[in-house]
Design a protein around this motif. Sequence first.
Motif, short mmCIF file in Angstrom:
data_model
loop_
_atom_site.label_atom_id
_atom_site.label_comp_id
_atom_site.label_asym_id
_atom_site.label_seq_id
_atom_site.Cartn_x
_atom_site.Cartn_y
_atom_site.Cartn_z
N THR B 152 65.11 53.37 39.01
CA THR B 152 64.07 54.27 38.39
C THR B 152 63.16 54.87 39.70
OG1 THR B 152 63.83 52.34 37.13
CG2 THR B 152 61.69 53.43 37.23
N ARG B 155 64.65 58.19 40.09
CA ARG B 155 64.43 59.27 38.90
C ARG B 155 63.07 59.81 39.14
NH1 ARG B 155 65.77 56.39 33.65
NH2 ARG B 155 64.87 58.25 32.54
N VAL B 156 62.17 58.96 39.56
CA VAL B 156 60.65 59.33 39.81
C VAL B 156 60.66 60.41 41.16
CG1 VAL B 156 58.27 58.87 40.70
CG2 VAL B 156 59.35 57.59 38.92
N TYR B 158 63.14 62.28 41.97
CA TYR B 158 63.74 63.52 41.49
C TYR B 158 63.07 64.36 40.51
CZ TYR B 158 67.69 66.29 39.30
OH TYR B 158 68.36 67.33 39.02
N GLU B 159 62.56 63.62 39.74
CA GLU B 159 61.58 64.50 38.88
C GLU B 159 60.50 65.27 39.69
OE1 GLU B 159 62.06 64.21 35.66
OE2 GLU B 159 60.56 65.51 34.89
N ILE B 160 59.93 64.50 40.64
CA ILE B 160 58.73 65.29 41.55
C ILE B 160 59.36 66.57 41.99
CG2 ILE B 160 57.13 65.03 43.41
CD1 ILE B 160 56.87 61.95 42.66
N GLN B 161 60.57 66.23 42.65
CA GLN B 161 61.19 67.25 43.44
C GLN B 161 61.42 68.68 42.68
OE1 GLN B 161 64.67 65.72 45.49
NE2 GLN B 161 63.53 65.38 47.30
N SER B 162 62.07 68.16 41.37
CA SER B 162 62.29 69.27 40.68
C SER B 162 61.22 70.37 40.00
CB SER B 162 63.40 68.68 39.37
OG SER B 162 62.47 67.65 38.52
N ARG B 163 60.07 69.35 40.09
CA ARG B 163 59.02 70.18 39.44
C ARG B 163 58.24 70.88 40.62
NH1 ARG B 163 55.56 66.19 35.25
NH2 ARG B 163 57.42 65.74 33.94
N CYS B 209 51.92 65.44 38.95
CA CYS B 209 53.22 64.80 38.71
C CYS B 209 53.12 63.31 39.13
CB CYS B 209 54.29 65.51 39.53
SG CYS B 209 54.62 67.10 38.98
N ASP B 212 51.20 61.67 36.30
CA ASP B 212 52.01 61.58 35.05
C ASP B 212 53.14 60.54 35.05
OD1 ASP B 212 52.66 62.22 32.50
OD2 ASP B 212 54.35 63.63 33.39
N ALA B 213 53.96 60.31 36.12
CA ALA B 213 55.05 59.50 36.38
C ALA B 213 54.69 58.01 36.39
CB ALA B 213 55.97 59.64 37.62
#
Lengths: 167, 220
Positions: B152, B155-156, B158-163, B209, B212-213
Amino acid sequence: MRRHTRRIYNLCYRFTGNHHEAEDLTQDVFLRIYRTLGSYRSAHGGFATWMTSVTRNLLIDHYRRTKRDRMTDSLDDAMPKLEQKETAARRPDQAALMGELSAQVQRALGRISPDLREAVILRDLQGLEYKEIQDVLQVPEGTVKSRINRGRIELARLLEQMGVRPE
Amino acid sequence: MAWTCEQIEERLGEYLDRLLDSGERSEFEAHVASCARCARLTEHVGRLVNHVHGLEPLEAPPLLVPNILDRTLGPRTQKEGWRAWLGWLRPVWQPRFAYGGVSLLVTIMVLSQALGLQWRRPTLADLSPANVYRAADRRAHLVYARGSKFITDLRVVYEIQSRLRPAAEPQPAPEPKRGPGQSEGPPAKSPRQLNRAHEYGREFIMLACVLDAVPTRSER
């Protein structure tokens, strides 16, 4: 090392028919190989063939050196061999019978001429190809075939005379 | 042309070693089928060859190899003192035994960890099947929980990096083509001013971000 030792020892034993002589000759073979290793050229054939050639030369030297001794010993050895054969015929054990048969073959091998003997040993006991035997003995292919053939026939006749019949 | 008995005797070795071609072989066999003497010779020699092929090679005497080594390389020096005492361990001191020992040790450690065995304070109750099962079950659940938490978290991140990536790495604008002798145009803003503006923008996006996560207290 151990594989080659076993092969050379078997070659020496089949040629001389004597364990002590075979052991001494095997040591001599390796000593000579160790000293003349620089003369080996891979272009002239495989290392195993070269080792076999060295062994064969030593065996021939040994045969010539001990020829006189064998001529006096051969008559003395005749009686015990016959006795051994009779006792072997009474043995029920198949393995022992096979062992005795092998011993009879070994004795018959010792009675044929060295040229035929070495050809038969190299072909049938050492499993060399005709070309390899040709390289070891340094004789033409026709001579190799002839010696192997005559050696086998001679061996079969001798065993027949000894009353031995391989199954 | 039919073969004679002399020819049969001459070519017997080649026949037994299968060196004759098909025509010669059939000639050979035709003669042997009609000649009792040659048939007997062929059978007898064939049996002999089979028997000799089946002979087992003899074992070399056990001292033959050491004797050969002594005669070629010279006698080996005898070890003295503690080296002589530890000589019997030499077969064990080999890489394969070392690898085996290390593998066994690691296996024992992993198993003991999984079964919850306490090596510092071992008790007899640790070996009870019920306790072993309970400890293994607890350990398995812990490992599963830690693993899922780790995934988990990944994933967080990765999400931050991608945004953040599009804002942090803007594509450089293509330079306008200039004609020959044309000047470079008005000077751009100073680099320090540009960097500061980027930093503010990046911090705001990252904060948004993360908020949000991260689950809120009511979601937990």
